[in-house]
Design an enzyme around this catalytic site. Structure first.
Site, mmCIF file in Angstrom:
data_model
loop_
_atom_site.group_PDB
_atom_site.id
_atom_site.type_symbol
_atom_site.label_atom_id
_atom_site.label_comp_id
_atom_site.label_asym_id
_atom_site.label_seq_id
_atom_site.Cartn_x
_atom_site.Cartn_y
_atom_site.Cartn_z
ATOM 1 N N ASP A 125 0.903 -1.157 0.008
ATOM 2 C CA ASP A 125 -0.249 -0.066 0.010
ATOM 3 C C ASP A 125 0.923 1.275 -0.032
ATOM 4 O OD1 ASP A 125 -2.280 1.470 0.101
ATOM 5 O OD2 ASP A 125 -2.945 0.806 1.818
ATOM 6 N N CYS A 180 -18.938 -16.396 -4.185
ATOM 7 C CA CYS A 180 -19.967 -15.754 -3.505
ATOM 8 C C CYS A 180 -21.340 -16.460 -3.711
ATOM 9 C CB CYS A 180 -20.175 -14.254 -3.612
ATOM 10 S SG CYS A 180 -18.898 -13.428 -3.123
ATOM 11 N N CYS A 183 -25.012 -15.552 -2.073
ATOM 12 C CA CYS A 183 -24.946 -14.867 -0.683
ATOM 13 C C CYS A 183 -24.792 -13.398 -0.686
ATOM 14 C CB CYS A 183 -23.621 -15.362 0.030
ATOM 15 S SG CYS A 183 -23.394 -14.507 1.541
ATOM 16 N N CYS A 186 -22.795 -9.610 3.276
ATOM 17 C CA CYS A 186 -22.069 -8.456 3.408
ATOM 18 C C CYS A 186 -22.812 -7.196 3.220
ATOM 19 C CB CYS A 186 -20.932 -8.506 2.863
ATOM 20 S SG CYS A 186 -20.888 -8.809 1.079
ATOM 21 N N CYS A 190 -24.029 -4.301 6.122
ATOM 22 C CA CYS A 190 -23.397 -3.082 6.218
ATOM 23 C C CYS A 190 -24.185 -1.966 6.714
ATOM 24 C CB CYS A 190 -22.810 -2.772 4.805
ATOM 25 S SG CYS A 190 -22.008 -0.903 4.825
ATOM 26 N N CYS A 206 -18.606 4.397 3.670
ATOM 27 C CA CYS A 206 -18.057 3.084 4.523
ATOM 28 C C CYS A 206 -17.402 3.749 5.900
ATOM 29 C CB CYS A 206 -16.889 2.702 3.573
ATOM 30 S SG CYS A 206 -15.971 1.318 4.399
ATOM 31 N N CYS A 233 -13.761 -0.836 10.285
ATOM 32 C CA CYS A 233 -14.931 -1.714 10.517
ATOM 33 C C CYS A 233 -14.754 -2.883 9.980
ATOM 34 C CB CYS A 233 -16.205 -0.933 9.706
ATOM 35 S SG CYS A 233 -17.530 -1.903 9.415
ATOM 36 N N CYS A 236 -18.389 -6.229 7.315
ATOM 37 C CA CYS A 236 -18.652 -6.970 5.969
ATOM 38 C C CYS A 236 -17.668 -8.141 5.901
ATOM 39 C CB CYS A 236 -18.675 -6.024 4.908
ATOM 40 S SG CYS A 236 -17.213 -5.175 4.706
ATOM 41 N N CYS A 240 -19.165 -12.861 6.935
ATOM 42 C CA CYS A 240 -18.733 -13.418 5.657
ATOM 43 C C CYS A 240 -18.697 -15.166 5.832
ATOM 44 C CB CYS A 240 -17.658 -12.873 4.979
ATOM 45 S SG CYS A 240 -17.154 -14.117 3.265
#
Ligand code: B12
Ligand code: SF4
Ligand code: SF4
Length: 343
Positions: A125, A180, A183, A186, A190, A206, A233, A236, A240
Protein backbone atom coordinates in the site's frame (compact mmCIF):
# COMPACT_ATOMS: atom_id res chain seq x y z
CA UNK A 1 16.10 -32.28 -9.32
CA UNK A 2 16.73 -28.77 -7.93
CA UNK A 3 13.71 -26.57 -7.25
CA UNK A 4 13.08 -23.65 -9.62
CA UNK A 5 13.92 -20.10 -8.51
CA UNK A 6 10.15 -19.40 -8.39
CA UNK A 7 9.55 -22.30 -6.00
CA UNK A 8 12.47 -21.29 -3.78
CA UNK A 9 11.37 -17.65 -3.76
CA UNK A 10 7.87 -18.60 -2.63
CA UNK A 11 9.22 -21.03 -0.05
CA UNK A 12 11.52 -18.32 1.29
CA UNK A 13 8.55 -15.91 1.57
CA UNK A 14 6.57 -18.47 3.55
CA UNK A 15 9.63 -19.16 5.69
CA UNK A 16 9.78 -15.45 6.54
CA UNK A 17 6.27 -15.64 7.98
CA UNK A 18 4.03 -14.74 5.06
CA UNK A 19 0.98 -16.99 4.78
CA UNK A 20 0.58 -17.17 1.01
CA UNK A 21 2.76 -16.38 -1.98
CA UNK A 22 2.00 -16.34 -5.68
CA UNK A 23 3.59 -14.92 -8.82
CA UNK A 24 2.02 -12.64 -11.42
CA UNK A 25 3.40 -11.25 -14.66
CA UNK A 26 3.13 -7.45 -14.78
CA UNK A 27 0.95 -5.81 -17.43
CA UNK A 28 -2.38 -4.15 -18.15
CA UNK A 29 -4.80 -4.41 -15.20
CA UNK A 30 -7.96 -6.28 -16.20
CA UNK A 31 -10.19 -4.49 -13.71
CA UNK A 32 -8.92 -1.02 -14.73
CA UNK A 33 -12.29 -0.12 -16.36
CA UNK A 34 -14.06 -0.94 -13.06
CA UNK A 35 -11.56 1.23 -11.20
CA UNK A 36 -12.06 4.12 -13.69
CA UNK A 37 -15.84 3.87 -13.35
CA UNK A 38 -15.49 3.87 -9.56
CA UNK A 39 -13.44 7.07 -9.66
CA UNK A 40 -15.78 8.70 -12.19
CA UNK A 41 -18.71 8.04 -9.84
CA UNK A 42 -16.81 9.88 -7.09
CA UNK A 43 -16.84 6.80 -4.83
CA UNK A 44 -13.31 7.59 -3.64
CA UNK A 45 -14.48 10.75 -1.85
CA UNK A 46 -11.53 12.82 -0.65
CA UNK A 47 -8.90 10.14 -1.38
CA UNK A 48 -7.43 12.30 -4.15
CA UNK A 49 -4.24 10.24 -4.28
CA UNK A 50 -6.23 7.44 -5.95
CA UNK A 51 -7.20 9.78 -8.75
CA UNK A 52 -3.71 11.24 -9.10
CA UNK A 53 -2.14 7.80 -9.53
CA UNK A 54 -4.98 6.40 -11.67
CA UNK A 55 -3.01 6.03 -14.92
CA UNK A 56 -0.17 4.27 -13.07
CA UNK A 57 -2.64 1.87 -11.41
CA UNK A 58 -3.99 0.73 -14.78
CA UNK A 59 -0.80 -1.07 -15.81
CA UNK A 60 1.53 -2.65 -13.28
CA UNK A 61 4.55 -2.00 -15.54
CA UNK A 62 4.13 1.77 -15.12
CA UNK A 63 4.97 2.52 -11.47
CA UNK A 64 8.53 1.19 -11.76
CA UNK A 65 9.69 0.78 -15.38
CA UNK A 66 11.86 -2.27 -15.96
CA UNK A 67 9.98 -4.51 -13.54
CA UNK A 68 8.57 -7.67 -15.13
CA UNK A 69 7.03 -9.87 -12.43
CA UNK A 70 5.64 -9.61 -8.93
CA UNK A 71 5.76 -11.98 -6.03
CA UNK A 72 2.50 -11.29 -4.20
CA UNK A 73 2.23 -12.25 -0.54
CA UNK A 74 -0.46 -12.22 2.11
CA UNK A 75 -0.17 -12.02 5.88
CA UNK A 76 -3.07 -12.98 8.18
CA UNK A 77 -4.10 -10.67 11.00
CA UNK A 78 -6.35 -13.02 12.91
CA UNK A 79 -10.13 -12.78 12.67
CA UNK A 80 -11.29 -14.94 15.56
CA UNK A 81 -10.78 -12.16 18.14
CA UNK A 82 -13.98 -10.43 19.31
CA UNK A 83 -15.18 -7.37 17.42
CA UNK A 84 -14.38 -4.05 19.10
CA UNK A 85 -14.11 -0.29 18.62
CA UNK A 86 -10.89 -0.67 16.58
CA UNK A 87 -10.82 -2.87 13.46
CA UNK A 88 -8.64 -5.95 13.99
CA UNK A 89 -6.08 -4.94 11.37
CA UNK A 90 -5.07 -1.84 13.34
CA UNK A 91 -4.89 -3.10 16.92
CA UNK A 92 -1.19 -3.97 16.90
CA UNK A 93 1.90 -2.74 15.06
CA UNK A 94 1.44 -1.00 11.71
CA UNK A 95 1.47 -3.70 9.01
CA UNK A 96 2.99 -1.49 6.31
CA UNK A 97 6.44 -1.27 7.88
CA UNK A 98 6.49 -4.85 9.10
CA UNK A 99 5.63 -6.34 5.70
CA UNK A 100 7.81 -3.90 3.81
CA UNK A 101 10.86 -4.81 5.93
CA UNK A 102 10.19 -8.51 5.29
CA UNK A 103 9.85 -7.94 1.56
CA UNK A 104 13.14 -5.99 1.56
CA UNK A 105 14.79 -8.92 3.36
CA UNK A 106 13.32 -11.20 0.71
CA UNK A 107 14.83 -8.99 -2.00
CA UNK A 108 18.25 -9.29 -0.34
CA UNK A 109 17.84 -13.07 -0.32
CA UNK A 110 16.83 -13.03 -4.02
CA UNK A 111 19.96 -11.00 -4.84
CA UNK A 112 22.18 -13.50 -3.05
CA UNK A 113 20.50 -16.35 -4.94
CA UNK A 114 20.12 -14.81 -8.34
CA UNK A 115 22.86 -12.21 -8.63
CA UNK A 116 23.55 -8.81 -7.15
CA UNK A 117 22.39 -6.96 -10.30
CA UNK A 118 18.78 -8.03 -9.63
CA UNK A 119 16.58 -5.02 -8.94
CA UNK A 120 13.28 -5.01 -7.13
CA UNK A 121 10.79 -2.91 -5.24
CA UNK A 122 8.53 -3.70 -2.32
CA UNK A 123 4.95 -2.42 -2.08
CA UNK A 124 2.55 -2.61 0.85
CA UNK A 125 0.00 0.00 0.00
CA UNK A 126 3.01 2.25 -0.62
CA UNK A 127 2.56 2.84 -4.35
CA UNK A 128 -0.01 3.17 -7.14
CA UNK A 129 -0.91 -0.53 -7.37
CA UNK A 130 -4.37 -2.15 -7.37
CA UNK A 131 -3.17 -4.79 -4.94
CA UNK A 132 -6.28 -6.92 -4.97
CA UNK A 133 -6.18 -7.16 -8.74
CA UNK A 134 -2.54 -8.21 -8.62
CA UNK A 135 -3.23 -10.76 -5.88
CA UNK A 136 -6.10 -12.29 -7.85
CA UNK A 137 -3.80 -12.51 -10.81
CA UNK A 138 -1.23 -14.33 -8.67
CA UNK A 139 -3.88 -16.92 -7.77
CA UNK A 140 -4.58 -15.78 -4.20
CA UNK A 141 -8.37 -15.30 -4.22
CA UNK A 142 -11.46 -13.74 -5.80
CA UNK A 143 -13.11 -10.32 -5.39
CA UNK A 144 -15.97 -10.81 -2.93
CA UNK A 145 -19.18 -8.81 -3.13
CA UNK A 146 -17.75 -6.88 -0.15
CA UNK A 147 -14.77 -6.04 -2.48
CA UNK A 148 -12.32 -7.91 -0.22
CA UNK A 149 -10.02 -10.49 -1.75
CA UNK A 150 -11.17 -13.86 -0.38
CA UNK A 151 -9.26 -17.12 -0.43
CA UNK A 152 -11.35 -20.31 -0.36
CA UNK A 153 -9.34 -21.75 2.53
CA UNK A 154 -8.34 -18.59 4.43
CA UNK A 155 -11.19 -16.10 4.16
CA UNK A 156 -10.24 -12.41 3.87
CA UNK A 157 -8.59 -11.33 7.13
CA UNK A 158 -5.18 -10.84 5.53
CA UNK A 159 -3.01 -8.03 4.20
CA UNK A 160 -1.53 -7.99 0.71
CA UNK A 161 2.00 -6.99 -0.26
CA UNK A 162 4.16 -7.40 -3.37
CA UNK A 163 7.79 -7.59 -4.39
CA UNK A 164 8.31 -6.40 -7.97
CA UNK A 165 11.35 -7.85 -9.73
CA UNK A 166 13.05 -7.13 -13.05
CA UNK A 167 12.89 -10.84 -13.87
CA UNK A 168 10.60 -12.82 -16.14
CA UNK A 169 9.25 -15.39 -13.67
CA UNK A 170 6.83 -18.23 -14.45
CA UNK A 171 3.45 -16.95 -13.19
CA UNK A 172 0.87 -18.86 -11.17
CA UNK A 173 -2.61 -19.44 -12.57
CA UNK A 174 -4.85 -16.42 -11.92
CA UNK A 175 -7.78 -17.13 -9.60
CA UNK A 176 -10.56 -17.61 -12.13
CA UNK A 177 -13.61 -18.68 -10.12
CA UNK A 178 -15.98 -16.72 -7.90
CA UNK A 179 -17.47 -18.21 -4.73
CA UNK A 180 -20.01 -15.72 -3.40
CA UNK A 181 -22.87 -17.40 -5.23
CA UNK A 182 -26.27 -16.09 -4.12
CA UNK A 183 -24.99 -14.90 -0.73
CA UNK A 184 -25.59 -11.22 0.10
CA UNK A 185 -24.75 -11.21 3.82
CA UNK A 186 -22.12 -8.46 3.59
CA UNK A 187 -24.39 -6.20 1.54
CA UNK A 188 -27.26 -6.68 3.99
CA UNK A 189 -25.16 -6.25 7.16
CA UNK A 190 -23.29 -3.06 6.26
CA UNK A 191 -24.38 -0.51 8.89
CA UNK A 192 -24.25 2.41 6.47
CA UNK A 193 -25.52 0.64 3.36
CA UNK A 194 -22.25 1.54 1.62
CA UNK A 195 -22.40 -0.90 -1.32
CA UNK A 196 -23.79 0.65 -4.46
CA UNK A 197 -24.04 -2.77 -6.10
CA UNK A 198 -22.33 -6.10 -5.26
CA UNK A 199 -18.56 -5.54 -5.51
CA UNK A 200 -18.83 -1.75 -5.75
CA UNK A 201 -18.29 0.22 -2.57
CA UNK A 202 -19.13 3.87 -2.19
CA UNK A 203 -16.24 4.70 0.14
CA UNK A 204 -17.96 7.95 1.16
CA UNK A 205 -20.45 5.90 3.17
CA UNK A 206 -17.99 3.30 4.49
CA UNK A 207 -17.17 3.53 8.21
CA UNK A 208 -13.57 2.65 7.44
CA UNK A 209 -13.29 5.73 5.20
CA UNK A 210 -15.29 7.97 7.55
CA UNK A 211 -13.20 7.11 10.62
CA UNK A 212 -9.75 6.83 8.99
CA UNK A 213 -9.44 8.72 5.71
CA UNK A 214 -11.94 11.57 5.98
CA UNK A 215 -10.32 14.67 7.43
CA UNK A 216 -13.39 16.86 7.82
CA UNK A 217 -16.74 16.37 9.48
CA UNK A 218 -18.58 13.05 9.24
CA UNK A 219 -21.90 13.76 7.46
CA UNK A 220 -24.60 14.19 10.12
CA UNK A 221 -26.89 11.48 8.71
CA UNK A 222 -24.12 8.87 9.05
CA UNK A 223 -22.97 9.69 12.60
CA UNK A 224 -25.44 7.52 14.51
CA UNK A 225 -24.71 4.66 12.10
CA UNK A 226 -21.06 4.58 13.20
CA UNK A 227 -22.29 3.01 16.46
CA UNK A 228 -19.25 1.94 18.49
CA UNK A 229 -16.84 1.98 15.54
CA UNK A 230 -14.03 4.28 16.52
CA UNK A 231 -11.46 3.24 13.90
CA UNK A 232 -12.25 1.08 10.87
CA UNK A 233 -14.92 -1.58 10.54
CA UNK A 234 -14.96 -5.37 10.15
CA UNK A 235 -18.71 -5.99 9.76
CA UNK A 236 -18.68 -7.02 6.07
CA UNK A 237 -15.88 -9.48 6.85
CA UNK A 238 -17.32 -10.82 10.10
CA UNK A 239 -20.60 -11.88 8.47
CA UNK A 240 -18.89 -13.56 5.52
CA UNK A 241 -19.32 -17.35 5.63
CA UNK A 242 -15.77 -17.81 4.36
CA UNK A 243 -14.44 -15.99 7.42
CA UNK A 244 -16.85 -17.74 9.76
CA UNK A 245 -15.40 -21.01 8.51
CA UNK A 246 -11.74 -20.11 8.06
CA UNK A 247 -10.83 -17.08 10.20
CA UNK A 248 -7.81 -17.93 12.32
CA UNK A 249 -6.48 -17.11 15.74
CA UNK A 250 -3.91 -14.33 15.36
CA UNK A 251 -0.51 -15.89 14.67
CA UNK A 252 1.68 -12.80 14.18
CA UNK A 253 2.71 -11.48 17.63
CA UNK A 254 3.39 -7.98 16.23
CA UNK A 255 -0.33 -7.61 15.50
CA UNK A 256 -1.45 -8.45 19.05
CA UNK A 257 -3.79 -5.74 20.36
CA UNK A 258 -2.23 -2.89 22.36
CA UNK A 259 -3.89 -2.31 25.74
CA UNK A 260 -7.39 -0.90 25.48
CA UNK A 261 -7.76 -1.26 21.71
CA UNK A 262 -9.75 -4.50 21.78
CA UNK A 263 -11.88 -3.53 24.78
CA UNK A 264 -14.86 -1.35 25.46
CA UNK A 265 -15.70 1.49 23.04
CA UNK A 266 -16.84 3.96 25.69
CA UNK A 267 -13.69 3.52 27.79
CA UNK A 268 -11.43 4.01 24.77
CA UNK A 269 -13.39 7.04 23.59
CA UNK A 270 -13.08 8.66 27.05
CA UNK A 271 -9.35 7.93 27.15
CA UNK A 272 -8.84 9.51 23.73
CA UNK A 273 -10.60 12.68 24.73
CA UNK A 274 -8.59 12.93 27.94
CA UNK A 275 -5.21 12.20 26.29
CA UNK A 276 -2.64 15.01 25.86
CA UNK A 277 -0.73 15.42 22.59
CA UNK A 278 2.36 13.87 24.27
CA UNK A 279 0.40 10.91 25.60
CA UNK A 280 -1.16 10.40 22.15
CA UNK A 281 2.29 10.42 20.48
CA UNK A 282 3.65 7.86 22.94
CA UNK A 283 0.59 5.60 22.87
CA UNK A 284 0.23 5.45 19.07
CA UNK A 285 3.89 5.37 17.98
CA UNK A 286 4.21 2.60 15.34
CA UNK A 287 0.43 2.13 15.11
CA UNK A 288 -1.66 2.21 11.91
CA UNK A 289 -4.17 4.29 13.89
CA UNK A 290 -1.95 7.34 13.43
CA UNK A 291 -3.34 7.51 9.89
CA UNK A 292 -6.49 9.18 11.29
CA UNK A 293 -4.35 11.77 13.11
CA UNK A 294 -5.01 12.92 16.66
CA UNK A 295 -7.88 15.23 15.73
CA UNK A 296 -9.52 12.48 13.66
CA UNK A 297 -9.38 10.02 16.56
CA UNK A 298 -10.76 12.65 18.95
CA UNK A 299 -13.55 13.45 16.46
CA UNK A 300 -14.38 9.74 16.28
CA UNK A 301 -14.22 9.40 20.07
CA UNK A 302 -16.74 12.21 20.50
CA UNK A 303 -19.08 10.67 17.90
CA UNK A 304 -18.86 7.26 19.61
CA UNK A 305 -19.74 8.87 22.94
CA UNK A 306 -22.73 10.48 21.22
CA UNK A 307 -23.83 6.95 20.32
CA UNK A 308 -22.97 4.97 23.45
CA UNK A 309 -22.26 7.62 26.10
CA UNK A 310 -24.42 8.84 28.97
CA UNK A 311 -24.79 11.76 31.39
CA UNK A 312 -21.40 11.15 32.99
CA UNK A 313 -19.70 11.82 29.63
CA UNK A 314 -21.12 15.33 29.42
CA UNK A 315 -18.22 16.98 31.23
CA UNK A 316 -15.58 15.51 28.89
CA UNK A 317 -17.68 16.38 25.85
CA UNK A 318 -18.21 19.95 27.04
CA UNK A 319 -14.46 20.31 27.32
CA UNK A 320 -14.07 18.85 23.82
CA UNK A 321 -16.66 21.29 22.48
CA UNK A 322 -14.00 24.00 23.10
CA UNK A 323 -11.22 22.00 21.40
CA UNK A 324 -8.87 24.00 19.13
CA UNK A 325 -9.79 21.63 16.26
CA UNK A 326 -13.12 22.50 14.58
CA UNK A 327 -13.89 18.83 13.70
CA UNK A 328 -13.59 17.86 17.36
CA UNK A 329 -15.72 20.80 18.50
CA UNK A 330 -18.40 19.96 15.97
CA UNK A 331 -18.48 16.24 16.89
CA UNK A 332 -18.60 17.02 20.61
CA UNK A 333 -21.50 19.44 20.15
CA UNK A 334 -23.38 16.76 18.19
CA UNK A 335 -22.66 14.15 20.88
CA UNK A 336 -23.91 16.47 23.64
CA UNK A 337 -27.15 16.89 21.68
CA UNK A 338 -27.51 13.11 21.38
CA UNK A 339 -27.00 12.55 25.11
CA UNK A 340 -29.36 15.40 25.92
CA UNK A 341 -32.07 13.75 23.81
CA UNK A 342 -31.82 10.53 25.86
CA UNK A 343 -32.62 12.38 29.08
C1 B12 B 1 -8.56 2.98 -0.85
C2 B12 B 1 -8.60 1.77 0.03
C3 B12 B 1 -9.66 1.65 0.92
C4 B12 B 1 -10.88 2.55 0.85
C5 B12 B 1 -11.78 2.07 -0.30
C6 B12 B 1 -12.05 0.56 -0.25
C7 B12 B 1 -12.54 -0.06 -1.54
N1 B12 B 1 -13.29 -1.12 -1.40
O1 B12 B 1 -12.22 0.41 -2.60
C8 B12 B 1 -11.48 2.38 2.28
C9 B12 B 1 -10.88 3.46 3.19
C10 B12 B 1 -13.00 2.43 2.39
C11 B12 B 1 -10.87 1.02 2.66
C12 B12 B 1 -11.43 0.21 3.61
C13 B12 B 1 -10.90 -1.02 3.98
N2 B12 B 1 -9.72 -1.54 3.60
CO1 B12 B 1 -8.61 -0.73 2.23
N3 B12 B 1 -7.54 -0.20 0.81
C14 B12 B 1 -7.59 0.78 -0.05
C15 B12 B 1 -6.44 0.73 -1.07
C16 B12 B 1 -5.37 1.72 -0.65
C17 B12 B 1 -6.87 0.95 -2.51
C18 B12 B 1 -8.13 0.19 -2.92
C19 B12 B 1 -8.66 0.67 -4.25
O2 B12 B 1 -7.92 0.93 -5.15
N4 B12 B 1 -9.98 0.77 -4.33
C20 B12 B 1 -10.63 1.10 -5.56
C21 B12 B 1 -11.52 -0.10 -5.95
C22 B12 B 1 -12.28 0.15 -7.25
O3 B12 B 1 -10.61 -1.15 -6.13
P1 B12 B 1 -10.75 -2.53 -5.37
O4 B12 B 1 -11.64 -2.38 -4.20
O5 B12 B 1 -9.39 -3.10 -5.15
O6 B12 B 1 -11.57 -3.33 -6.45
C23 B12 B 1 -11.00 -4.14 -7.44
C24 B12 B 1 -11.92 -5.30 -7.71
O7 B12 B 1 -12.90 -5.45 -6.70
C25 B12 B 1 -12.47 -5.02 -9.04
N5 B12 B 1 -13.77 -4.39 -9.08
C26 B12 B 1 -14.18 -3.28 -8.51
N6 B12 B 1 -15.41 -2.99 -8.85
C27 B12 B 1 -15.81 -3.99 -9.65
C28 B12 B 1 -17.01 -4.19 -10.27
C29 B12 B 1 -17.16 -5.29 -11.06
C30 B12 B 1 -18.44 -5.49 -11.72
C31 B12 B 1 -16.09 -6.21 -11.22
C32 B12 B 1 -16.22 -7.42 -12.04
C33 B12 B 1 -14.86 -5.99 -10.59
C34 B12 B 1 -14.76 -4.88 -9.80
O8 B12 B 1 -11.63 -4.10 -9.66
C35 B12 B 1 -11.00 -3.29 -8.71
C36 B12 B 1 -9.67 -2.79 -9.17
O9 B12 B 1 -8.73 -3.81 -9.28
C37 B12 B 1 -5.96 -0.77 -0.88
C38 B12 B 1 -4.45 -1.01 -1.08
C39 B12 B 1 -4.12 -1.01 -2.56
N7 B12 B 1 -3.09 -0.24 -2.91
O10 B12 B 1 -4.76 -1.66 -3.37
C40 B12 B 1 -6.38 -1.09 0.57
C41 B12 B 1 -6.91 -2.53 0.86
C42 B12 B 1 -7.86 -2.88 -0.27
N8 B12 B 1 -7.65 -2.35 2.10
C43 B12 B 1 -7.57 -3.34 2.89
C44 B12 B 1 -8.30 -3.47 4.10
C45 B12 B 1 -7.85 -4.54 5.07
C46 B12 B 1 -9.40 -2.63 4.37
C47 B12 B 1 -10.45 -2.78 5.49
C48 B12 B 1 -10.84 -4.22 5.79
C49 B12 B 1 -9.91 -2.06 6.77
C50 B12 B 1 -10.91 -2.02 7.93
N9 B12 B 1 -11.10 -3.10 8.66
O11 B12 B 1 -11.48 -0.98 8.21
C51 B12 B 1 -11.64 -1.96 4.90
C52 B12 B 1 -12.59 -2.84 4.08
C53 B12 B 1 -13.74 -2.09 3.48
C54 B12 B 1 -14.21 -2.74 2.18
N10 B12 B 1 -15.35 -3.39 2.19
O12 B12 B 1 -13.50 -2.61 1.17
C55 B12 B 1 -6.69 -4.46 2.31
C56 B12 B 1 -7.60 -5.58 1.77
C57 B12 B 1 -7.06 -6.99 1.87
C58 B12 B 1 -8.04 -7.97 1.23
N11 B12 B 1 -8.05 -9.20 1.74
O13 B12 B 1 -8.76 -7.65 0.30
C59 B12 B 1 -5.88 -3.67 1.19
C60 B12 B 1 -5.51 -4.49 -0.03
C61 B12 B 1 -4.61 -3.13 1.89
C62 B12 B 1 -3.50 -4.18 2.03
N12 B12 B 1 -2.32 -3.89 1.50
O14 B12 B 1 -3.68 -5.22 2.57
N13 B12 B 1 -9.78 0.74 1.93
S1 SF4 C 1 -16.21 -1.84 6.30
FE1 SF4 C 1 -18.16 -1.60 7.43
S2 SF4 C 1 -19.06 0.29 6.64
FE2 SF4 C 1 -17.43 -0.31 5.20
S3 SF4 C 1 -18.47 -1.53 3.66
FE3 SF4 C 1 -17.79 -2.99 5.20
S4 SF4 C 1 -19.52 -3.16 6.62
FE4 SF4 C 1 -19.87 -1.35 5.40
S1 SF4 D 1 -20.61 -12.27 2.73
FE1 SF4 D 1 -21.31 -13.54 1.03
S2 SF4 D 1 -21.51 -12.13 -0.68
FE2 SF4 D 1 -20.30 -11.09 0.87
S3 SF4 D 1 -18.18 -11.52 0.27
FE3 SF4 D 1 -18.78 -13.11 1.74
S4 SF4 D 1 -19.54 -14.81 0.46
FE4 SF4 D 1 -19.46 -12.99 -0.83
Amino acid sequence: MTATFEARLKAQALGMGFDQAGIATLGAVESAPAFRAWLAAGHHGEMAYLERGAALREDTRRPEPGMRSALVVTLDYGGKEPDGPVARYARGRDYHRLMWDRLEALLSWARREHGSDLTGRAYVDTGPILERDLARRAGLGWFGKNTLLIHPERGSFFFIGALFLDLELAPDEPFATEHCGTCTRCLDACPTDAFETPGVLDARRCISYLTIELRGEVPTELRALLGEHLFGCDVCQDVCPWNQKFARVLGEPAFAASPGLAGDARTLARELLAMSAEEYAARFAGSAMKRAKREGLRRNAALVLGNVGAADDVEALELASHDPEPVVRDAAAWALGMIDRQQ
